[in-house]
Design a protein around this motif. Structure first.
Motif, short mmCIF file in Angstrom:
data_model
loop_
_atom_site.label_atom_id
_atom_site.label_comp_id
_atom_site.label_asym_id
_atom_site.label_seq_id
_atom_site.Cartn_x
_atom_site.Cartn_y
_atom_site.Cartn_z
N VAL A 71 0.88 -1.16 0.00
CA VAL A 71 0.00 0.00 0.00
C VAL A 71 0.92 1.21 0.00
O VAL A 71 1.81 1.31 0.84
N ASP A 91 -3.61 0.68 -3.40
CA ASP A 91 -4.01 -0.34 -2.44
C ASP A 91 -4.43 -1.58 -3.22
O ASP A 91 -5.50 -1.62 -3.81
N HIS A 94 -8.03 -3.20 -1.91
CA HIS A 94 -8.86 -2.10 -1.41
C HIS A 94 -10.15 -2.55 -0.73
O HIS A 94 -10.71 -1.83 0.07
N GLY A 99 -5.65 -0.28 3.01
CA GLY A 99 -5.43 1.17 2.91
C GLY A 99 -5.83 1.88 4.19
O GLY A 99 -5.11 2.76 4.68
#
Length: 162
Positions: A71, A91, A94, A99
């Motif tokens: 990240v 990220d 995600h 993140g």
């Protein structure tokens, strides 16, 4: 942005919002955010201490997921050394909270030694990769996970310029 010979020197002044530890939002005065600066900002104790801080404070964000990756988080180190405007640039997982976990840990950072330009403290942008690998977090003690994470963070940033 201002560029000289392909090097970015500073972004145009922009209004930024700083969040205090109490959660209040304070508008920062307009001043440039340097991406290249004479004296780089420094985490208390240096880069090794930053790696140790990240490794000690990161938690595996999801149960029963096998996602992993780096990240990338960018943030501004203010003139007083505080952190503002933290954002996730990339990220790979995600949907699993990686993140958000990276942002949580960045928000816990102590004040940095601010960057300097012409001897004056200035706002500076900083970007770090934070590596999430499941083998650091599953079936290991916190100390072992921290040692492995520090080694991996150091390896992942070896070629990086901050």
């Amino acid at each position: 942005s201002i560029a000289f010979g392909g090097m970015m020197m500073a972004q145009a002044p922009q209004k930024e919002v700083k969040v205090t530890p109490e959660g209040a939002q304070v508008a920062e005065p307009e001043s440039p955010i340097f991406t290249v600066i004479e004296e780089e900002p420094e985490f208390p104790g240096g880069m090794e201490a930053l790696y140790q801080f990240l490794a000690a404070n990161l938690k595996w964000p999801c149960k029963d997921c096998d996602c992993f990756g780096k990240v990338f988080v960018t943030f501004v180190i203010e003139k007083d050394g505080s952190i503002s405007n933290a954002k996730v640039l990339r990220d790979p997982c995600h949907n699993y909270g990686f993140g958000q976990e990276a942002l949580r840990v960045v928000s816990l950072m102590p004040k940095w030694k601010p960057g300097r330009q012409n001897g004056q403290a200035q706002r500076a942008k900083f970007t770090i990769p934070i590596n999430f690998r499941l083998d650091y977090y599953k079936n290991r003690t916190k100390a072992t996970a921290t040692e492995s994470a520090v080694e991996d963070i150091m390896a992942s940033t070896k070629d990086k310029t901050f």
